[in-house]
Design a protein around this motif. Structure first.
Motif, mmCIF file in Angstrom:
data_model
loop_
_atom_site.group_PDB
_atom_site.id
_atom_site.type_symbol
_atom_site.label_atom_id
_atom_site.label_comp_id
_atom_site.label_asym_id
_atom_site.label_seq_id
_atom_site.Cartn_x
_atom_site.Cartn_y
_atom_site.Cartn_z
ATOM 1 N N GLY A 57 0.810 -1.209 0.000
ATOM 2 C CA GLY A 57 0.000 0.000 0.000
ATOM 3 C C GLY A 57 0.840 1.255 0.000
ATOM 4 N N TYR A 58 1.780 1.337 -0.954
ATOM 5 C CA TYR A 58 2.738 2.456 -0.966
ATOM 6 C C TYR A 58 2.096 3.784 -1.333
ATOM 7 C CZ TYR A 58 2.795 1.266 -5.973
ATOM 8 O OH TYR A 58 2.423 0.985 -7.268
ATOM 9 N N GLY A 59 0.908 3.753 -1.932
ATOM 10 C CA GLY A 59 0.172 4.990 -2.138
ATOM 11 C C GLY A 59 0.230 5.534 -3.544
ATOM 12 N N ALA A 60 -0.087 6.809 -3.669
ATOM 13 C CA ALA A 60 -0.227 7.442 -4.975
ATOM 14 C C ALA A 60 1.096 7.704 -5.666
ATOM 15 C CB ALA A 60 -1.005 8.746 -4.827
ATOM 16 N N ALA A 61 2.194 7.671 -4.932
ATOM 17 C CA ALA A 61 3.530 7.856 -5.498
ATOM 18 C C ALA A 61 4.450 6.813 -4.887
ATOM 19 C CB ALA A 61 4.042 9.266 -5.221
ATOM 20 N N LEU A 119 10.382 -9.287 4.741
ATOM 21 C CA LEU A 119 9.827 -8.091 5.369
ATOM 22 C C LEU A 119 8.570 -7.679 4.626
ATOM 23 C CD1 LEU A 119 10.041 -5.504 7.238
ATOM 24 C CD2 LEU A 119 11.313 -4.459 5.325
ATOM 25 N N ILE A 120 7.528 -7.366 5.374
ATOM 26 C CA ILE A 120 6.351 -6.683 4.843
ATOM 27 C C ILE A 120 6.165 -5.422 5.671
ATOM 28 C CG2 ILE A 120 3.874 -6.744 4.407
ATOM 29 C CD1 ILE A 120 4.062 -9.793 4.258
ATOM 30 N N ARG A 121 6.180 -4.291 4.991
ATOM 31 C CA ARG A 121 5.936 -3.022 5.662
ATOM 32 C C ARG A 121 4.584 -2.486 5.198
ATOM 33 N NH1 ARG A 121 9.500 2.052 4.086
ATOM 34 N NH2 ARG A 121 8.121 1.886 2.289
ATOM 35 N N ALA A 122 3.684 -2.255 6.150
ATOM 36 C CA ALA A 122 2.347 -1.736 5.844
ATOM 37 C C ALA A 122 2.144 -0.470 6.668
ATOM 38 C CB ALA A 122 1.278 -2.773 6.162
ATOM 39 N N ALA A 123 2.484 0.660 6.106
ATOM 40 C CA ALA A 123 2.413 1.929 6.823
ATOM 41 C C ALA A 123 1.199 2.728 6.346
ATOM 42 C CB ALA A 123 3.686 2.736 6.603
ATOM 43 N N ASN A 124 0.377 3.149 7.298
ATOM 44 C CA ASN A 124 -0.798 3.974 7.003
ATOM 45 C C ASN A 124 -1.782 3.256 6.094
ATOM 46 O OD1 ASN A 124 0.320 6.398 8.389
ATOM 47 N ND2 ASN A 124 1.836 6.274 6.741
ATOM 48 N N VAL A 125 -1.847 1.943 6.210
ATOM 49 C CA VAL A 125 -2.749 1.139 5.391
ATOM 50 C C VAL A 125 -4.004 0.751 6.172
ATOM 51 C CG1 VAL A 125 -3.020 -1.071 4.193
ATOM 52 C CG2 VAL A 125 -0.910 0.237 3.927
ATOM 53 N N LEU A 126 -3.846 0.301 7.407
ATOM 54 C CA LEU A 126 -4.977 -0.225 8.171
ATOM 55 C C LEU A 126 -5.706 0.839 8.981
ATOM 56 C CD1 LEU A 126 -3.544 -3.628 9.445
ATOM 57 C CD2 LEU A 126 -4.897 -3.141 7.403
ATOM 58 N N ARG A 127 -5.234 2.068 8.920
ATOM 59 C CA ARG A 127 -5.854 3.139 9.712
ATOM 60 C C ARG A 127 -7.327 3.326 9.350
ATOM 61 N NH1 ARG A 127 -3.462 7.276 12.790
ATOM 62 N NH2 ARG A 127 -5.121 8.271 13.979
ATOM 63 N N GLN A 128 -7.684 3.065 8.104
ATOM 64 C CA GLN A 128 -9.058 3.294 7.656
ATOM 65 C C GLN A 128 -9.988 2.136 7.991
ATOM 66 O OE1 GLN A 128 -8.400 3.682 3.453
ATOM 67 N NE2 GLN A 128 -8.650 1.502 3.072
ATOM 68 N N GLU A 147 10.315 -17.644 7.453
ATOM 69 C CA GLU A 147 10.438 -18.154 8.819
ATOM 70 C C GLU A 147 10.981 -17.108 9.779
ATOM 71 O OE1 GLU A 147 12.613 -21.848 11.231
ATOM 72 O OE2 GLU A 147 12.666 -21.730 9.043
ATOM 73 N N ASP A 148 11.965 -16.324 9.346
ATOM 74 C CA ASP A 148 12.525 -15.273 10.187
ATOM 75 C C ASP A 148 12.091 -13.893 9.700
ATOM 76 O OD1 ASP A 148 13.968 -15.451 7.860
ATOM 77 O OD2 ASP A 148 15.934 -15.296 8.799
ATOM 78 N N GLY A 149 10.900 -13.835 9.084
ATOM 79 C CA GLY A 149 10.406 -12.593 8.520
ATOM 80 C C GLY A 149 9.775 -11.677 9.550
ATOM 81 N N LEU A 150 9.491 -10.454 9.117
ATOM 82 C CA LEU A 150 8.961 -9.422 9.988
ATOM 83 C C LEU A 150 7.884 -8.640 9.251
ATOM 84 C CD1 LEU A 150 9.646 -8.203 12.861
ATOM 85 C CD2 LEU A 150 10.916 -6.433 11.624
ATOM 86 N N LEU A 151 6.764 -8.433 9.918
ATOM 87 C CA LEU A 151 5.716 -7.517 9.471
ATOM 88 C C LEU A 151 5.779 -6.287 10.354
ATOM 89 C CD1 LEU A 151 3.006 -6.575 8.141
ATOM 90 C CD2 LEU A 151 1.830 -8.031 9.821
ATOM 91 N N VAL A 152 5.851 -5.113 9.737
ATOM 92 C CA VAL A 152 5.850 -3.858 10.475
ATOM 93 C C VAL A 152 4.638 -3.067 10.003
ATOM 94 C CG1 VAL A 152 7.134 -1.789 11.076
ATOM 95 C CG2 VAL A 152 8.365 -3.923 10.625
ATOM 96 N N GLU A 153 3.704 -2.816 10.926
ATOM 97 C CA GLU A 153 2.449 -2.155 10.575
ATOM 98 C C GLU A 153 2.221 -0.991 11.521
ATOM 99 O OE1 GLU A 153 -1.275 -0.721 10.929
ATOM 100 O OE2 GLU A 153 -1.126 -2.465 12.272
ATOM 101 N N GLY A 154 2.025 0.200 10.965
ATOM 102 C CA GLY A 154 1.844 1.351 11.826
ATOM 103 C C GLY A 154 1.344 2.571 11.095
ATOM 104 N N THR A 155 1.388 3.675 11.800
ATOM 105 C CA THR A 155 0.807 4.930 11.321
ATOM 106 C C THR A 155 1.743 6.089 11.660
ATOM 107 O OG1 THR A 155 -1.406 4.043 11.757
ATOM 108 C CG2 THR A 155 -1.232 6.404 11.447
ATOM 109 N N CYS A 156 1.797 7.064 10.754
ATOM 110 C CA CYS A 156 2.576 8.275 11.040
ATOM 111 C C CYS A 156 1.839 9.493 10.515
ATOM 112 C CB CYS A 156 3.967 8.183 10.411
ATOM 113 S SG CYS A 156 3.992 8.216 8.613
ATOM 114 N N ASP A 157 2.336 10.669 10.888
ATOM 115 C CA ASP A 157 1.757 11.884 10.335
ATOM 116 C C ASP A 157 2.286 12.086 8.910
ATOM 117 O OD1 ASP A 157 4.328 12.813 10.678
ATOM 118 O OD2 ASP A 157 3.819 14.369 12.115
ATOM 119 N N GLU A 158 1.816 13.121 8.242
ATOM 120 C CA GLU A 158 2.070 13.240 6.805
ATOM 121 C C GLU A 158 3.509 13.545 6.464
ATOM 122 O OE1 GLU A 158 -0.721 15.690 4.787
ATOM 123 O OE2 GLU A 158 -2.417 14.359 5.221
ATOM 124 N N ILE A 159 4.286 14.066 7.400
ATOM 125 C CA ILE A 159 5.696 14.318 7.106
ATOM 126 C C ILE A 159 6.632 13.484 7.984
ATOM 127 C CG2 ILE A 159 5.301 16.604 6.150
ATOM 128 C CD1 ILE A 159 6.203 17.796 8.787
#
Length: 271
Positions: A57-61, A119-128, A147-159
């Motif tokens: 969910g990398y977004g519009a850009a 690695l799976i990074r999901a930033a600002n995806v599940l907030r909605q 097996e030794d993978g990591l999911l990082v899921e979170g939220t940040c402000d726009e900058i």
């Protein structure tokens, strides 16, 4: 991952999930990426074959995917990043940025990449999403990890000044990290507005995350004499005070970056 279940991912026969707002800015995820590079570097280095990371969910850009590749390659020169977006127009717009080690594909929570990503990074995806939908998504994504993978899921402000994320392994949630540009904080509980969806509605009396932020604010207030030295000194002193009652799992080197990481079990929502 426990028994928390609710409405699952959407979509049948196609990408799973909903289209996000797509808001993105260059360098928005620098704090999360810096933490990933520092804490997940051993797994990156020992991985057999080129490690694959997914920017979900990398977004519009495509800035965040481009930046993730550069940061991971400082730790592992053959790292690869796949940007995954559910919106086909966003995928098409990202193609000019594709290159060796960086690809963009249409997809969602099914994570349509070959093999299991490290690695799976999901930033600002599940907030909605509604909170009950988060747990099945976590399970779905954790099930795709190596097996030794990591999911990082979170939220940040726009900058990217304030950020909170959960780190999960194949077995489920491990830690919660709070990170900030310290000069932007009046008090640590300012980060409450950036809690991930699994925690944001739990910031109420009687819930662990509320108690943690309350104690953090008290430690911050007690560390006020260190403020003239720097906000970093004050933050470090406040976090050190927390370690007596909370399972802080990192140390001063991370605290000086404006971070603190706490074991998930201490902040997990009560049933």
């Amino acid at each position: 991952m426990g028994s928390r279940r609710g409405g699952g991912p959407t979509g049948r026969g196609g990408p799973e999930g909903d289209v996000t707002r797509g808001t993105t800015n260059p360098n928005r995820l620098r704090r999360m990426d810096r933490w990933i590079a520092a804490t997940h570097a051993p797994a990156l280095r020992r991985h057999d074959g080129p490690p694959v990371a997914v920017d979900l969910g990398y977004g519009a850009a495509p800035w965040t995917a481009v930046e993730l590749l550069a940061r991971l390659r400082r730790e592992r020169a053959d790292a690869r990043v796949v940007g995954v977006e559910i919106d086909p127009e966003r995928v098409a717009a990202a193609q000019p940025y594709a290159r060796d080690g960086l690809a963009f594909v249409r997809g969602g929570f099914e994570v349509p990449v070959a093999g299991r990503p490290l690695l799976i990074r999901a930033a600002n995806v599940l907030r909605q999403y509604d909170e009950p939908r988060v747990w099945p998504v976590w399970e779905r994504l954790c099930g795709r990890l190596a097996e030794d993978g990591l999911l990082v899921e979170g939220t940040c402000d726009e900058i990217g000044r304030r950020h909170v994320w959960v780190a999960l392994g194949p077995e489920g949630p491990r830690t919660v990290t709070f990170a900030a540009r310290l000069g932007s904080l009046e008090r640590p509980s300012d980060l409450a507005e950036r809690l991930p969806k699994a925690l944001i509605h739990r910031n109420v009396p009687g819930e662990p995350v509320h108690a943690f932020l309350r104690d953090f604010d008290a430690a911050w207030a007690a560390a006020a004499p260190y403020a003239p030295l720097s906000a970093r000194q004050r933050w470090t002193r406040a976090v050190r005070a927390l370690t007596g009652n909370w399972p802080v799992v990192d140390g001063p080197r991370r605290w000086r970056q404006g971070e603190v990481t706490v074991a998930w079990r201490a902040l997990a929502p009560r049933d």
